[in-house]
Write an enzyme that holds these catalytic residues in place. Structure first.
Site, PDB file in Angstrom:
ATOM      1  N   TYR A   1       0.847  -1.207   0.000  1.00  0.00           N
ATOM      2  CA  TYR A   1       0.000   0.000   0.000  1.00  0.00           C
ATOM      3  C   TYR A   1       0.878   1.251   0.000  1.00  0.00           C
ATOM      4  CZ  TYR A   1      -4.633   2.097   0.468  1.00  0.00           C
ATOM      5  OH  TYR A   1      -5.793   2.787   0.242  1.00  0.00           O
TER       6      TYR A   1
ATOM      7  N   LYS B   1      -3.747   8.089   2.771  1.00  0.00           N
ATOM      8  CA  LYS B   1      -5.004   7.780   3.480  1.00  0.00           C
ATOM      9  C   LYS B   1      -4.923   8.208   4.949  1.00  0.00           C
ATOM     10  CE  LYS B   1      -7.454   5.772   0.184  1.00  0.00           C
ATOM     11  NZ  LYS B   1      -8.460   6.558  -0.533  1.00  0.00           N
TER      12      LYS B   1
HETATM   13  P1  NAD Z   1     -12.159   3.221  -8.931  1.00  0.00           P
HETATM   14  O1  NAD Z   1     -10.939   3.089  -9.785  1.00  0.00           O
HETATM   15  O2  NAD Z   1     -13.432   2.736  -9.458  1.00  0.00           O
HETATM   16  O3  NAD Z   1     -12.346   4.726  -8.431  1.00  0.00           O
HETATM   17  C1  NAD Z   1     -11.256   5.606  -8.262  1.00  0.00           C
HETATM   18  C2  NAD Z   1     -11.691   6.902  -8.898  1.00  0.00           C
HETATM   19  O4  NAD Z   1     -10.719   7.925  -8.683  1.00  0.00           O
HETATM   20  C3  NAD Z   1     -11.859   6.760 -10.416  1.00  0.00           C
HETATM   21  O5  NAD Z   1     -13.156   7.154 -10.794  1.00  0.00           O
HETATM   22  C4  NAD Z   1     -10.811   7.708 -10.973  1.00  0.00           C
HETATM   23  O6  NAD Z   1     -11.194   8.320 -12.188  1.00  0.00           O
HETATM   24  C5  NAD Z   1     -10.755   8.727  -9.841  1.00  0.00           C
HETATM   25  N1  NAD Z   1      -9.590   9.590  -9.955  1.00  0.00           N
HETATM   26  C6  NAD Z   1      -8.269   9.271  -9.894  1.00  0.00           C
HETATM   27  N2  NAD Z   1      -7.524  10.381 -10.115  1.00  0.00           N
HETATM   28  C7  NAD Z   1      -8.394  11.412 -10.293  1.00  0.00           C
HETATM   29  C8  NAD Z   1      -8.258  12.797 -10.586  1.00  0.00           C
HETATM   30  N3  NAD Z   1      -7.064  13.370 -10.738  1.00  0.00           N
HETATM   31  N4  NAD Z   1      -9.372  13.549 -10.700  1.00  0.00           N
HETATM   32  C9  NAD Z   1     -10.609  12.997 -10.580  1.00  0.00           C
HETATM   33  N5  NAD Z   1     -10.809  11.693 -10.323  1.00  0.00           N
HETATM   34  C10 NAD Z   1      -9.713  10.919 -10.188  1.00  0.00           C
HETATM   35  O7  NAD Z   1     -11.775   2.437  -7.577  1.00  0.00           O
HETATM   36  P2  NAD Z   1     -12.508   2.419  -6.157  1.00  0.00           P
HETATM   37  O8  NAD Z   1     -11.947   1.247  -5.462  1.00  0.00           O
HETATM   38  O9  NAD Z   1     -13.950   2.572  -6.310  1.00  0.00           O
HETATM   39  O10 NAD Z   1     -11.871   3.705  -5.439  1.00  0.00           O
HETATM   40  C11 NAD Z   1     -12.678   4.707  -4.839  1.00  0.00           C
HETATM   41  C12 NAD Z   1     -12.108   5.075  -3.482  1.00  0.00           C
HETATM   42  O11 NAD Z   1     -12.233   3.975  -2.596  1.00  0.00           O
HETATM   43  C13 NAD Z   1     -10.612   5.440  -3.502  1.00  0.00           C
HETATM   44  O12 NAD Z   1     -10.391   6.512  -2.608  1.00  0.00           O
HETATM   45  C14 NAD Z   1      -9.968   4.174  -2.970  1.00  0.00           C
HETATM   46  O13 NAD Z   1      -8.710   4.411  -2.376  1.00  0.00           O
HETATM   47  C15 NAD Z   1     -11.007   3.785  -1.948  1.00  0.00           C
HETATM   48  N6  NAD Z   1     -10.920   2.407  -1.452  1.00  0.00           N
HETATM   49  C16 NAD Z   1     -10.876   1.356  -2.322  1.00  0.00           C
HETATM   50  C17 NAD Z   1     -10.785   0.059  -1.823  1.00  0.00           C
HETATM   51  C18 NAD Z   1     -10.681  -1.121  -2.751  1.00  0.00           C
HETATM   52  O14 NAD Z   1     -10.244  -2.201  -2.324  1.00  0.00           O
HETATM   53  N7  NAD Z   1     -11.087  -1.008  -3.997  1.00  0.00           N
HETATM   54  C19 NAD Z   1     -10.758  -0.161  -0.442  1.00  0.00           C
HETATM   55  C20 NAD Z   1     -10.828   0.925   0.418  1.00  0.00           C
HETATM   56  C21 NAD Z   1     -10.905   2.207  -0.100  1.00  0.00           C
END
Ligand code: NAD
Length: 261
Positions: A152, A159
């Site tokens: 990570y 985070k």
């Molecule tokens: P995802 O890839 O579907 O979503 C991530 C989003 O961030 C995308 O829509 C992407 O376009 C956007 N993004 C990245 N850079 C950007 C920028 N410069 N401007 C605007 N948008 C931008 O993946 P996800 O897993 O749905 O991620 C969403 C959130 O959840 C993130 O903060 C991620 O860290 C968090 N998260 C994910 C998980 C997991 O296991 N997938 C677990 C805990 C937290």
């Protein structure tokens, strides 16, 4: 969520956490505006938005002030106010989400914190004038903010800063009757999730060793979001709510999964 309007930032496709949250909020009666980043994602997000009757979708890059300016202007012109804001955005170079943490570059460190953390402050500031009757802001975090998880790396630092930002924003915006919270989701199979080295193994390990024996899904994260964004969450602010099958309470893997030593 009836009669509530809000903006969800960060839909990439039907697996995005932002989309899971949007679906549940829409089912609960909310009116939504969605953002995606870049033209490539438009063709995926447009039909999703249409399926929930969302009239507004915006191409937003949180690094680009002009894209945020036009998104918030349009929302202000059309709606005048919003009740909630979902920030579901993170980025770090894939090459640094594997291998040794010591190799984190300054450039990617700053970019990761900018996109994954500072953007929450930025969009909250833009939402403030639209939340004159109060509101609720939500972001997404992961266990790697609080403890070390494999690969990570710099995203853990981003985070950690994000969770601290939630507390400072909650304190600052309480006087405006605006609540700020995070959901710390367990591993989910999304684009961002897949960028972390060894994601599949981490996914399986969390699944097998969480008390419930399962990782979250779009409905369970969406449901927690609906609580935090609705009036039922009216006295919850500054909180990091784990939606991870209980994995975060475990100090070690389950005994069955520990090799005999
Ligand atoms: P995802 O890839 O579907 O979503 C991530 C989003 O961030 C995308 O829509 C992407 O376009 C956007 N993004 C990245 N850079 C950007 C920028 N410069 N401007 C605007 N948008 C931008 O993946 P996800 O897993 O749905 O991620 C969403 C959130 O959840 C993130 O903060 C991620 O860290 C968090 N998260 C994910 C998980 C997991 O296991 N997938 C677990 C805990 C937290």
């Amino acid at each position: 969520m009836k009669n509530k309007k809000g903006l969800v930032i960060g839909v990439a496709n039907q697996k995005s956490i932002a989309w899971g949250i949007s679906e549940v909020l829409s089912k609960e009666g909310a009116n939504l505006a969605l953002t995606y980043q870049g033209n490539n994602f438009k063709k995926r997000v447009q039909p999703l938005a249409e399926s929930i009757g969302s009239k507004f979708i915006f191409d937003v890059d949180v690094k680009d002030d002009s894209s945020l300016d036009s998104c918030f202007k349009k929302i202000s012109d059309e709606w005048g106010s919003i009740d909630f804001l979902v920030h579901s955005v993170a980025f770090s170079e894939k090459s640094e989400l594997m291998g040794r943490f010591i190799n984190t570059s300054r450039e990617n460190f700053l970019k990761s914190i900018d996109i994954s953390c500072y953007s929450l402050i930025d969009v909250s500031k833009r939402a403030l004038p639209l939340m004159s009757r109060g509101g609720s802001i939500l972001t997404l975090s992961y266990l790697g903010a609080q403890r070390v998880t494999p690969n990570y790396n710099v995203m853990g630092i981003a985070k950690a800063a994000l969770e601290s930002t939630v507390r400072y924003l909650a304190s600052d915006l309480g006087q405006d009757n605006i609540r700020v919270n995070a959901i710390s989701a367990g591993p989910m199979k999304t684009l961002a999730g897949a960028a972390i080295g060894g994601a599949r193994r981490v996914f399986r390990l969390s699944e097998q060793n969480s008390p419930l024996g399962s990782n979250p899904n779009l409905m369970s994260v969406g449901g927690a979001a609906a609580f935090l964004l609705s009036d039922y969450g009216m006295h919850t602010s500054g909180e990091v709510l784990f939606v991870d099958g209980g994995y975060h309470v475990m100090g070690m893997p389950k005994l069955d999964h520990i090799e005999k030593v």
